[in-house]
Design a protein around this motif. Structure first.
Motif, PDB file in Angstrom:
ATOM      1  N   ALA A  28       1.344  -5.401 -13.242  1.00 50.63           N
ATOM      2  CA  ALA A  28       0.104  -4.684 -13.573  1.00 50.63           C
ATOM      3  C   ALA A  28      -0.935  -4.847 -12.470  1.00 50.63           C
ATOM      4  O   ALA A  28      -1.616  -3.885 -12.105  1.00 50.63           O
ATOM      5  CB  ALA A  28      -0.443  -5.174 -14.907  1.00 50.63           C
ATOM      6  N   ALA A  29      -1.062  -6.047 -11.923  1.00 53.25           N
ATOM      7  CA  ALA A  29      -2.023  -6.281 -10.845  1.00 53.25           C
ATOM      8  C   ALA A  29      -1.655  -5.453  -9.613  1.00 53.25           C
ATOM      9  O   ALA A  29      -2.525  -4.859  -8.974  1.00 53.25           O
ATOM     10  CB  ALA A  29      -2.090  -7.762 -10.500  1.00 53.25           C
ATOM     11  N   ALA A  30      -0.366  -5.399  -9.295  1.00 58.10           N
ATOM     12  CA  ALA A  30       0.085  -4.605  -8.146  1.00 58.10           C
ATOM     13  C   ALA A  30      -0.236  -3.127  -8.347  1.00 58.10           C
ATOM     14  O   ALA A  30      -0.650  -2.437  -7.403  1.00 58.10           O
ATOM     15  CB  ALA A  30       1.587  -4.806  -7.922  1.00 58.10           C
ATOM     16  N   ILE A  31      -0.077  -2.631  -9.566  1.00 57.16           N
ATOM     17  CA  ILE A  31      -0.409  -1.229  -9.865  1.00 57.16           C
ATOM     18  C   ILE A  31      -1.905  -0.996  -9.672  1.00 57.16           C
ATOM     19  O   ILE A  31      -2.311   0.018  -9.092  1.00 57.16           O
ATOM     20  CB  ILE A  31       0.049  -0.859 -11.291  1.00 57.16           C
ATOM     21  CG1 ILE A  31       1.580  -0.791 -11.342  1.00 57.16           C
ATOM     22  CG2 ILE A  31      -0.576   0.461 -11.750  1.00 57.16           C
ATOM     23  CD1 ILE A  31       2.155  -0.708 -12.741  1.00 57.16           C
ATOM     24  N   CYS A  32      -2.717  -1.918 -10.144  1.00 60.33           N
ATOM     25  CA  CYS A  32      -4.179  -1.797  -9.972  1.00 60.33           C
ATOM     26  C   CYS A  32      -4.550  -1.763  -8.498  1.00 60.33           C
ATOM     27  O   CYS A  32      -5.361  -0.938  -8.070  1.00 60.33           O
ATOM     28  CB  CYS A  32      -4.891  -2.959 -10.655  1.00 60.33           C
ATOM     29  SG  CYS A  32      -4.831  -2.948 -12.447  1.00 60.33           S
ATOM     30  N   ILE A  33      -3.961  -2.656  -7.727  1.00 65.07           N
ATOM     31  CA  ILE A  33      -4.271  -2.722  -6.297  1.00 65.07           C
ATOM     32  C   ILE A  33      -3.860  -1.436  -5.599  1.00 65.07           C
ATOM     33  O   ILE A  33      -4.630  -0.859  -4.819  1.00 65.07           O
ATOM     34  CB  ILE A  33      -3.593  -3.954  -5.662  1.00 65.07           C
ATOM     35  CG1 ILE A  33      -4.219  -5.240  -6.223  1.00 65.07           C
ATOM     36  CG2 ILE A  33      -3.695  -3.914  -4.138  1.00 65.07           C
ATOM     37  CD1 ILE A  33      -3.401  -6.496  -5.973  1.00 65.07           C
ATOM     38  N   ARG A  34      -2.652  -0.941  -5.882  1.00 65.97           N
ATOM     39  CA  ARG A  34      -2.190   0.316  -5.271  1.00 65.97           C
ATOM     40  C   ARG A  34      -3.083   1.489  -5.674  1.00 65.97           C
ATOM     41  O   ARG A  34      -3.392   2.359  -4.861  1.00 65.97           O
ATOM     42  CB  ARG A  34      -0.744   0.597  -5.657  1.00 65.97           C
ATOM     43  CG  ARG A  34       0.267  -0.180  -4.849  1.00 65.97           C
ATOM     44  CD  ARG A  34       1.682   0.362  -4.981  1.00 65.97           C
ATOM     45  NE  ARG A  34       2.127   0.467  -6.353  1.00 65.97           N
ATOM     46  CZ  ARG A  34       2.776  -0.497  -7.025  1.00 65.97           C
ATOM     47  NH1 ARG A  34       3.037  -1.646  -6.428  1.00 65.97           N
ATOM     48  NH2 ARG A  34       3.160  -0.304  -8.270  1.00 65.97           N
ATOM     49  N   PHE A  35      -3.505   1.515  -6.934  1.00 67.15           N
ATOM     50  CA  PHE A  35      -4.400   2.571  -7.414  1.00 67.15           C
ATOM     51  C   PHE A  35      -5.705   2.559  -6.624  1.00 67.15           C
ATOM     52  O   PHE A  35      -6.173   3.601  -6.162  1.00 67.15           O
ATOM     53  CB  PHE A  35      -4.674   2.380  -8.909  1.00 67.15           C
ATOM     54  CG  PHE A  35      -5.703   3.320  -9.454  1.00 67.15           C
ATOM     55  CD1 PHE A  35      -5.383   4.636  -9.753  1.00 67.15           C
ATOM     56  CD2 PHE A  35      -7.007   2.892  -9.664  1.00 67.15           C
ATOM     57  CE1 PHE A  35      -6.341   5.508 -10.254  1.00 67.15           C
ATOM     58  CE2 PHE A  35      -7.967   3.753 -10.169  1.00 67.15           C
ATOM     59  CZ  PHE A  35      -7.638   5.065 -10.456  1.00 67.15           C
ATOM     60  N   LEU A  36      -6.309   1.388  -6.465  1.00 62.73           N
ATOM     61  CA  LEU A  36      -7.570   1.281  -5.736  1.00 62.73           C
ATOM     62  C   LEU A  36      -7.389   1.695  -4.276  1.00 62.73           C
ATOM     63  O   LEU A  36      -8.252   2.356  -3.698  1.00 62.73           O
ATOM     64  CB  LEU A  36      -8.120  -0.138  -5.833  1.00 62.73           C
ATOM     65  CG  LEU A  36      -8.589  -0.548  -7.224  1.00 62.73           C
ATOM     66  CD1 LEU A  36      -8.883  -2.039  -7.273  1.00 62.73           C
ATOM     67  CD2 LEU A  36      -9.806   0.257  -7.645  1.00 62.73           C
ATOM     68  N   GLN A  37      -6.267   1.316  -3.714  1.00 61.38           N
ATOM     69  CA  GLN A  37      -6.002   1.665  -2.322  1.00 61.38           C
ATOM     70  C   GLN A  37      -5.798   3.170  -2.162  1.00 61.38           C
ATOM     71  O   GLN A  37      -6.360   3.784  -1.252  1.00 61.38           O
ATOM     72  CB  GLN A  37      -4.774   0.893  -1.849  1.00 61.38           C
ATOM     73  CG  GLN A  37      -4.530   0.943  -0.372  1.00 61.38           C
ATOM     74  CD  GLN A  37      -3.379   0.033   0.035  1.00 61.38           C
ATOM     75  OE1 GLN A  37      -2.467  -0.221  -0.739  1.00 61.38           O
ATOM     76  NE2 GLN A  37      -3.439  -0.455   1.255  1.00 61.38           N
ATOM     77  N   LYS A  38      -5.027   3.772  -3.053  1.00 55.23           N
ATOM     78  CA  LYS A  38      -4.700   5.195  -2.934  1.00 55.23           C
ATOM     79  C   LYS A  38      -5.868   6.099  -3.328  1.00 55.23           C
ATOM     80  O   LYS A  38      -6.215   7.033  -2.612  1.00 55.23           O
ATOM     81  CB  LYS A  38      -3.499   5.518  -3.820  1.00 55.23           C
ATOM     82  CG  LYS A  38      -3.060   6.951  -3.736  1.00 55.23           C
ATOM     83  CD  LYS A  38      -1.849   7.212  -4.614  1.00 55.23           C
ATOM     84  CE  LYS A  38      -1.467   8.681  -4.565  1.00 55.23           C
ATOM     85  NZ  LYS A  38      -0.371   8.989  -5.462  1.00 55.23           N
ATOM     86  N   GLU A  39      -6.473   5.833  -4.469  1.00 51.23           N
ATOM     87  CA  GLU A  39      -7.506   6.725  -5.001  1.00 51.23           C
ATOM     88  C   GLU A  39      -8.886   6.511  -4.377  1.00 51.23           C
ATOM     89  O   GLU A  39      -9.699   7.428  -4.346  1.00 51.23           O
ATOM     90  CB  GLU A  39      -7.605   6.564  -6.519  1.00 51.23           C
ATOM     91  CG  GLU A  39      -6.342   6.976  -7.256  1.00 51.23           C
ATOM     92  CD  GLU A  39      -6.002   8.445  -7.090  1.00 51.23           C
ATOM     93  OE1 GLU A  39      -6.921   9.286  -7.076  1.00 51.23           O
ATOM     94  OE2 GLU A  39      -4.799   8.747  -6.974  1.00 51.23           O
ATOM     95  N   TYR A  40      -9.154   5.285  -3.916  1.00 56.19           N
ATOM     96  CA  TYR A  40     -10.497   4.980  -3.405  1.00 56.19           C
ATOM     97  C   TYR A  40     -10.477   4.472  -1.970  1.00 56.19           C
ATOM     98  O   TYR A  40     -11.500   4.007  -1.461  1.00 56.19           O
ATOM     99  CB  TYR A  40     -11.184   3.966  -4.320  1.00 56.19           C
ATOM    100  CG  TYR A  40     -11.429   4.536  -5.692  1.00 56.19           C
ATOM    101  CD1 TYR A  40     -12.521   5.364  -5.926  1.00 56.19           C
ATOM    102  CD2 TYR A  40     -10.553   4.293  -6.745  1.00 56.19           C
ATOM    103  CE1 TYR A  40     -12.750   5.911  -7.172  1.00 56.19           C
ATOM    104  CE2 TYR A  40     -10.769   4.840  -7.997  1.00 56.19           C
ATOM    105  CZ  TYR A  40     -11.862   5.647  -8.203  1.00 56.19           C
ATOM    106  OH  TYR A  40     -12.082   6.198  -9.437  1.00 56.19           O
TER     107      TYR A  40
END
Length: 82
Positions: A28-40
């Motif tokens: 879950a943490a890895a998904i959050c980090i990837r989301f922040l990197q990709k979307e923002y």
């Protein structure tokens, strides 16, 4: 999560006791980090951790986060540079 101009944060991250120690938190943490990197376009992610919560400090440390000098209201901020 909190999205700042130069700093994204994962603010309230918990896994229910019944699901801990199964690798779900790491995923879950890895998904959050990837989301922040990709979307923002995040280049740094911070997470506030209670100073006394050694388990959380180890968890985030295992994901590559390091302690910062920033301490607020009993929380130390750990940071990951992407």
């Amino acid at each position: 999560m909190y999205i700042g101009e130069e700093n994204c944060q994962i603010t309230n991250f918990l896994i229910d006791d019944a699901f801990q120690k199964k690798g779900l938190g790491t995923k879950a943490a890895a998904i959050c980090i990837r989301f922040l990197q990709k979307e923002y376009n995040a280049t740094r992610v911070s997470v506030p951790v209670e100073r006394k919560n050694l388990i959380a400090q180890k968890f985030w440390g295992n994901l590559g986060f390091h302690f910062s000098d920033c301490i607020e209201n009993g929380y130390i901020y750990m940071r990951l540079t992407l």
